[in-house]
Design an enzyme around this catalytic site. Structure first.
Site, short mmCIF file in Angstrom:
data_model
loop_
_atom_site.label_atom_id
_atom_site.label_comp_id
_atom_site.label_asym_id
_atom_site.label_seq_id
_atom_site.Cartn_x
_atom_site.Cartn_y
_atom_site.Cartn_z
N GLN A 151 -55.77 5.66 -38.56
CA GLN A 151 -54.79 5.53 -39.64
C GLN A 151 -55.25 6.15 -40.95
O GLN A 151 -54.44 6.38 -41.86
CB GLN A 151 -54.46 4.06 -39.87
N CYS A 157 -51.59 0.04 -40.59
CA CYS A 157 -51.98 -0.62 -39.33
C CYS A 157 -50.77 -1.22 -38.61
O CYS A 157 -50.70 -1.22 -37.38
CB CYS A 157 -53.02 -1.70 -39.62
N HIS A 294 -54.26 -7.59 -41.02
CA HIS A 294 -54.43 -6.35 -40.27
C HIS A 294 -53.68 -6.44 -38.93
O HIS A 294 -53.80 -7.43 -38.21
CB HIS A 294 -55.92 -6.10 -40.01
N ASN A 315 -57.56 -0.97 -31.81
CA ASN A 315 -57.50 -0.84 -33.26
C ASN A 315 -57.05 0.58 -33.63
O ASN A 315 -56.86 1.42 -32.74
CB ASN A 315 -58.87 -1.16 -33.86
#
Length: 350
Positions: A151, A157, A294, A315
Site C-alpha cells: 500500500q 489498508c 488496520h 497484509n
C-alpha cells in the site's frame, strides 16, 4: 609458520584490547565512534537495498539514530528466550513507531453503507459444523489469493483488505482468480464514506462495489499510492461483482473460524507497536490492544508444530514484511481475539 602464529596472536590480543576499551567507561567518544562503524555500515547497506534518499545530512543523521534504536530494540527482543516469533529490520527500519502507524494504518470504522449489509442479523455460516471443519485452511493453496501487494505510505489498508476478500469469493464462485483494483476504491468510493489515503472501512468498500456492480482489474486501474480523480472509463470495465456483505458475529472467534473455513474474511486489528512493525516470522503473540486501526484479511488458519493455534493473515506491507507479506496471529485468544481480530469481521457475498 612461526611468523603466521605471531601475527595471529597479535591480532587476537589487539581485538581483545579493543573490546576491553569499548566496554570501558573512560573510552573516548571519538574512539567509540570509530569502533562502532559497523552500525553505520548496516545503515548504509539498508539505504542502498531499499533505495532510501534523504534530503540532507541532518535528515540522514536523524534517520540513522532511529534506525540504530530500532536495530538495538530488535536485537534485544530476539535474544529473549521462549519467543514464538522473531523481529527483523525491514523497509520500515528508519521510522519511529508513531510515524509507521500514521502512514500505514488507515482503518476507520464508519456507519454501515445502507442497503448492502444484506441482513444485519444474518450470518450464513451460523450452522456450519466446526467439528467437520478442516483442521487447517490456506486459501492460497486453493488458488483464491493473489500475490502480496504494498500500500505504500497511504492509509489504504481498508481497500486492500476488502479487495483480497472480494478476489477470494470471486475465485470460489467462478473459478477465476483476478487481481482487482484497490485504486478504484481509493478514487471512487468517497460517496460511501471512505477517505482515500486518510482511511476507510472495508464495509464501505463492499457497499461501493455492490452499488457499482463490481470492480475493474488492477491492470486496468493500477495502484499509484495516492488518491486521484475517479477514472470513469477504467471504472466501467467491471470484472468481479458482489451483491453485498455480511458481518461475522463480533467477539466470537468460533464464528470467525466458521467464516474463514468457507472464504477469506476482512478483519480489523490493532497494529500499533514496534513488534508489529518489525514482525519477521513465527506465531505472533505480541502485546497489542483492541484499538482497531488496520485492515487485513484472514486467508486461513492452522496449528503450529508447537501446538499454537493461529490465524493466517494477508497484509498489504509488501513481501519484505513478515512471512513474505503474511503474519500468523495467535488464535483462541479470547472473545475479542488477539489485537481485536474478532471484533469486527465481515465478508463479501457474491
Amino acid at each position: 609458520m612461526a611468523s603466521k602464529l605471531a601475527t595471529s596472536n597479535l591480532f587476537s590480543v589487539a581485538l581483545a584490547v579493543v573490546i576491553a576499551l569499548f566496554a570501558s567507561p573512560v573510552m573516548s567518544r571519538e574512539l567509540k565512534e570509530v569502533v562502532s562503524m559497523s552500525m553505520v555500515d548496516r545503515h548504509e547497506e539498508w539505504i542502498s537495498r531499499h533505495g532510501r534518499v534523504y534530503a540532507d545530512d541532518v535528515e540522514k543523521a536523524h534517520r540513522f539514530k532511529i534506525f540504530q534504536e530500532n536495530f538495538e530494540m530488535i536485537e534485544a527482543f530476539n535474544k529473549a528466550e521462549n519467543r514464538s516469533y522473531k523481529l527483523a529490520i525491514n523497509h520500515f527500519g528508519d521510522l519511529t513507531n508513531d510515524e509507521f502507524h500514521a502512514a500505514h494504518n488507515g482503518y476507520i470504522p464508519l456507519p454501515k453503507p445502507k442497503g448492502y449489509n444484506l441482513d444485519s442479523n444474518l450470518f450464513r455460516y451460523e450452522d456450519y459444523d466446526l467439528d467437520a471443519a478442516p483442521p487447517s485452511m490456506d486459501w492460497r493453496a486453493m488458488g483464491a489469493v493473489t500475490g502480496v501487494k504494498y500500500q505504500g505510505k497511504c492509509g489504504s489498508c481498508w481497500a486492500f483488505s476488502a479487495v483480497a476478500a472480494m478476489e477470494g469469493i470471486h475465485k470460489i464462485r467462478t473459478g477465476a482468480l483476478i487481481s482487482l483494483s484497490e485504486q478504484e476504491l481509493l478514487d471512487c468510493a468517497n460517496g460511501f464514506g471512505s477517505h482515500g489515503c486518510s482511511g476507510g472501512y472495508m464495509d464501505d468498500a463492499f457497499g461501493f462495489t455492490a452499488a457499482n456492480h463490481g470492480l475493474t482489474t488492477e491492470a486496468n486501474y493500477p495502484y499509484i499510492g495516492m488518491q486521484g480523480m475517479c477514472n470513469a472509463n477504467a471504472e466501467s470495465s467491471r470484472v468481479a461483482s458482489i451483491v453485498g456483505y455480511e458481518d461475522v458475529p463480533p467477539y466470537n472467534e468460533a464464528a470467525l473460524l466458521s467464516a474463514a473455513a468457507n472464504q477469506p474474511v476482512s478483519v480489523a486489528i490493532d497494529a500499533r507497536g514496534p513488534e508489529f512493525q518489525f514482525y519477521a516470522g513465527g506465531i505472533f503473540t505480541g502485546s497489542c490492544g483492541t484499538d482497531l486501526n488496520h485492515g487485513v484479511t484472514v486467508v486461513g488458519y492452522g496449528t503450529s508444530p508447537e501446538g499454537i493455534n493461529y490465524w493466517l493473515v494477508k497484509n498489504s506491507y509488501g513481501v519484505g514484511w513478515g512471512e513474505g507479506g503474511y503474519i500468523r496471529m495467535r488464535r483462541d485468544y479470547g472473545p475479542a481475539g488477539l489485537c481485536g481480530i474478532a471484533m469486527n469481521p465481515s465478508y463479501p457475498v457474491a
